[in-house]
Design a protein around this motif. Sequence first.
Motif, PDB file in Angstrom:
ATOM      1  N   HIS A 215       0.858  -1.185   0.000  1.00 50.05           N
ATOM      2  CA  HIS A 215       0.000   0.000   0.000  1.00 50.05           C
ATOM      3  C   HIS A 215       0.894   1.235   0.000  1.00 50.05           C
ATOM      4  N   SER A 216       1.331   1.639  -1.177  1.00 52.31           N
ATOM      5  CA  SER A 216       2.328   2.706  -1.291  1.00 52.31           C
ATOM      6  C   SER A 216       1.843   4.047  -0.735  1.00 52.31           C
ATOM      7  N   GLU A 217       0.563   4.383  -0.928  1.00 55.21           N
ATOM      8  CA  GLU A 217       0.064   5.657  -0.420  1.00 55.21           C
ATOM      9  C   GLU A 217       0.113   5.701   1.102  1.00 55.21           C
ATOM     10  N   GLN A 218      -0.226   4.579   1.731  1.00 57.68           N
ATOM     11  CA  GLN A 218      -0.181   4.522   3.189  1.00 57.68           C
ATOM     12  C   GLN A 218       1.261   4.529   3.687  1.00 57.68           C
ATOM     13  N   LYS A 219       2.148   3.921   2.931  1.00 54.21           N
ATOM     14  CA  LYS A 219       3.570   3.950   3.299  1.00 54.21           C
ATOM     15  C   LYS A 219       4.080   5.390   3.279  1.00 54.21           C
ATOM     16  N   GLU A 220       3.735   6.138   2.241  1.00 50.14           N
ATOM     17  CA  GLU A 220       4.169   7.531   2.156  1.00 50.14           C
ATOM     18  C   GLU A 220       3.546   8.369   3.261  1.00 50.14           C
ATOM     19  N   ARG A 221       2.319   8.076   3.600  1.00 48.18           N
ATOM     20  CA  ARG A 221       1.662   8.784   4.709  1.00 48.18           C
ATOM     21  C   ARG A 221       2.407   8.539   6.013  1.00 48.18           C
ATOM     22  N   LEU A 222       2.807   7.293   6.226  1.00 51.00           N
ATOM     23  CA  LEU A 222       3.571   6.967   7.433  1.00 51.00           C
ATOM     24  C   LEU A 222       4.914   7.684   7.424  1.00 51.00           C
ATOM     25  N   GLN A 223       5.577   7.701   6.276  1.00 48.36           N
ATOM     26  CA  GLN A 223       6.880   8.365   6.203  1.00 48.36           C
ATOM     27  C   GLN A 223       6.763   9.853   6.500  1.00 48.36           C
ATOM     28  N   ARG A 224       5.683  10.491   6.067  1.00 50.42           N
ATOM     29  CA  ARG A 224       5.476  11.901   6.394  1.00 50.42           C
ATOM     30  C   ARG A 224       5.310  12.090   7.895  1.00 50.42           C
ATOM     31  N   GLU A 225       4.554  11.186   8.518  1.00 48.32           N
ATOM     32  CA  GLU A 225       4.354  11.284   9.965  1.00 48.32           C
ATOM     33  C   GLU A 225       5.675  11.104  10.703  1.00 48.32           C
ATOM     34  N   ILE A 226       6.452  10.121  10.292  1.00 42.28           N
ATOM     35  CA  ILE A 226       7.738   9.857  10.944  1.00 42.28           C
ATOM     36  C   ILE A 226       8.688  11.030  10.751  1.00 42.28           C
ATOM     37  N   GLU A 227       8.735  11.573   9.523  1.00 39.89           N
ATOM     38  CA  GLU A 227       9.635  12.686   9.233  1.00 39.89           C
ATOM     39  C   GLU A 227       9.290  13.907  10.071  1.00 39.89           C
ATOM     40  N   GLU A 228       8.015  14.199  10.185  1.00 37.20           N
ATOM     41  CA  GLU A 228       7.614  15.349  10.993  1.00 37.20           C
ATOM     42  C   GLU A 228       7.961  15.135  12.458  1.00 37.20           C
ATOM     43  N   ALA A 229       7.823  13.908  12.932  1.00 36.98           N
ATOM     44  CA  ALA A 229       8.182  13.616  14.325  1.00 36.98           C
ATOM     45  C   ALA A 229       9.671  13.845  14.561  1.00 36.98           C
ATOM     46  N   TYR A 230      10.509  13.370  13.638  1.00 34.66           N
ATOM     47  CA  TYR A 230      11.951  13.586  13.774  1.00 34.66           C
ATOM     48  C   TYR A 230      12.265  15.085  13.812  1.00 34.66           C
ATOM     49  N   GLN A 231      11.591  15.873  12.970  1.00 32.45           N
ATOM     50  CA  GLN A 231      11.833  17.305  12.941  1.00 32.45           C
ATOM     51  C   GLN A 231      11.407  17.959  14.249  1.00 32.45           C
ATOM     52  N   LYS A 232      10.224  17.618  14.728  1.00 25.82           N
ATOM     53  CA  LYS A 232       9.720  18.233  15.955  1.00 25.82           C
ATOM     54  C   LYS A 232      10.551  17.849  17.173  1.00 25.82           C
ATOM     55  N   LEU A 233      11.099  16.634  17.145  1.00 21.13           N
ATOM     56  CA  LEU A 233      11.924  16.169  18.266  1.00 21.13           C
ATOM     57  C   LEU A 233      13.374  16.620  18.128  1.00 21.13           C
ATOM     58  N   GLY A 234      13.711  17.251  17.017  1.00 20.06           N
ATOM     59  CA  GLY A 234      15.068  17.724  16.806  1.00 20.06           C
ATOM     60  C   GLY A 234      16.077  16.607  16.661  1.00 20.06           C
ATOM     61  N   LEU A 235      15.651  15.519  16.043  1.00 27.35           N
ATOM     62  CA  LEU A 235      16.528  14.355  15.907  1.00 27.35           C
ATOM     63  C   LEU A 235      17.341  14.456  14.617  1.00 27.35           C
ATOM     64  N   GLY A 236      18.629  14.544  14.787  1.00 27.62           N
ATOM     65  CA  GLY A 236      19.530  14.609  13.651  1.00 27.62           C
ATOM     66  C   GLY A 236      20.886  14.093  14.068  1.00 27.62           C
ATOM     67  N   ASP A 237      21.838  14.082  13.125  1.00 27.86           N
ATOM     68  CA  ASP A 237      23.202  13.632  13.431  1.00 27.86           C
ATOM     69  C   ASP A 237      23.228  12.253  14.076  1.00 27.86           C
ATOM     70  N   GLY A 238      22.467  11.319  13.507  1.00 26.82           N
ATOM     71  CA  GLY A 238      22.504   9.948  13.994  1.00 26.82           C
ATOM     72  C   GLY A 238      21.583   9.648  15.150  1.00 26.82           C
ATOM     73  N   LEU A 239      20.854  10.642  15.649  1.00 26.02           N
ATOM     74  CA  LEU A 239      19.911  10.397  16.743  1.00 26.02           C
ATOM     75  C   LEU A 239      18.654   9.739  16.194  1.00 26.02           C
ATOM     76  N   GLU A 240      18.128   8.768  16.935  1.00 30.75           N
ATOM     77  CA  GLU A 240      16.968   8.016  16.477  1.00 30.75           C
ATOM     78  C   GLU A 240      15.786   8.190  17.418  1.00 30.75           C
ATOM     79  N   ILE A 241      14.606   8.016  16.882  1.00 36.62           N
ATOM     80  CA  ILE A 241      13.398   8.104  17.678  1.00 36.62           C
ATOM     81  C   ILE A 241      13.327   6.925  18.640  1.00 36.62           C
ATOM     82  N   GLY A 242      12.925   7.213  19.875  1.00 34.61           N
ATOM     83  CA  GLY A 242      12.777   6.167  20.879  1.00 34.61           C
ATOM     84  C   GLY A 242      11.363   5.631  20.912  1.00 34.61           C
TER      85      GLY A 242
END
Length: 411
Positions: A212-239
């Motif tokens: 389900h490619s559309e749902q996969k892309e929807r999930l990736q948008r949600e994950i990407e926004e979470a990483y941005q809001k949590l300030g996760l970068g430089d190898g830091l991962e979501i817990g």
Amino acid sequence: MTVSFFSATDPKVHRHLRSRVSGAYSMTSILAMETLVQKVADECWQQFGRFADSGEPIPMHQWANYFAFDVVGQLAMGGKLGFIEQGRDVGGIIGSIHDGFYLMANMGNVPLQMFWFNNRLAQWAIKSFGGTRMNAFSVFLEWLEKRVDERLNNGLGDRRRDMLQRFVEAKDVRGHPVKKGDVMIEGVNILGAGADTTTIGILAILGALLLHSEQKERLQREIEEAYQKLGLGDGLEIGFKEAEKLPFLSAVIKESTRLHPSIQYQLPRYVPKGGIQIGPYYLPVGTCCGISPASMNRSKDIFGDDADEWRPDRWIASSKEEERAIKERNLLLTTFGMGNRSCVGKNLATVEMYKFTAQFFRHFDAELVNHEQPWVTKTQWFALQTKFWIKVSRRKPKTSEPDSGNDSLVS
């Protein structure tokens, strides 16, 4: 010492031991060791990066297994077992477990199977003439026994306290130290059962999203926004604690595992005194009965006429009425069993599935190699996916506008 998987300690002793070591499986204990899970995940993403760069397809039925087994090794046996590092089934342990469960799944239907396997003549005949398949589980048991013996004889030393140490330190119903056989049983449970169940869950999630490619892309948008809001970068991962707050990720995991629970055989129970009335049927005391989680999880009475469809939004409420309906569905969901037959490793599996899914789709795009037959399911107690091949490419995260759906993201 020979330990047969078909034998067990006194059930009362085993239940007591399970209650004494249950703290090892609690969410608090698992999260206290989350950094160890992350170490395995980091190593896995490095290997997947190499696959992405080379264009070589990945046998996910193997690599998801490597991930789950190395996590269990980290948490339960004092260190990873080396599956991801070496990219192979180290010592044939996984193959041994799978062949063992194949044998048990078939022999479980044979009358007096405990006798056939546990008498000395049968043990000698199997070892002498049974061949590789019949003796497969002994490879795993011998490997596990060496680790248990080493811990019993030499103690923990300067190593961190792990699940195996909790098993060793447990007491029986009389307050005496547990026997070696009891420790072995717990070792078999966490390694022999804990890794494969998680593997199946991960593959069920990946498979559903890749179909389900559309749902996969929807999930990736949600994950990407979470990483941005949590300030996760430089190898830091979501817990895990952050990942579980993502509504669509949670819905995808719950829906995927609903349709493909790891264990699809019945977990039998005996009807207690007084019998029980189930719908139009009366079951007298002592009746052996059970349900299939796969069947229960697809009940149209519970999940609606579209119960056989993969629809994650059934778990996202947009009204008070839907919230009440979702609470009822949650109570009747049998993915991890119910009551005193619920999966003791549920918390560990949950943490792994959230972390693996969120981080995988953060770093990689993926596609199925064979769209006509994405994978093959083989049910032998566990509903194992095989021939699950994918290709991955490194993903360049994109800045995106918040999804206009019902999802509320991490704040």
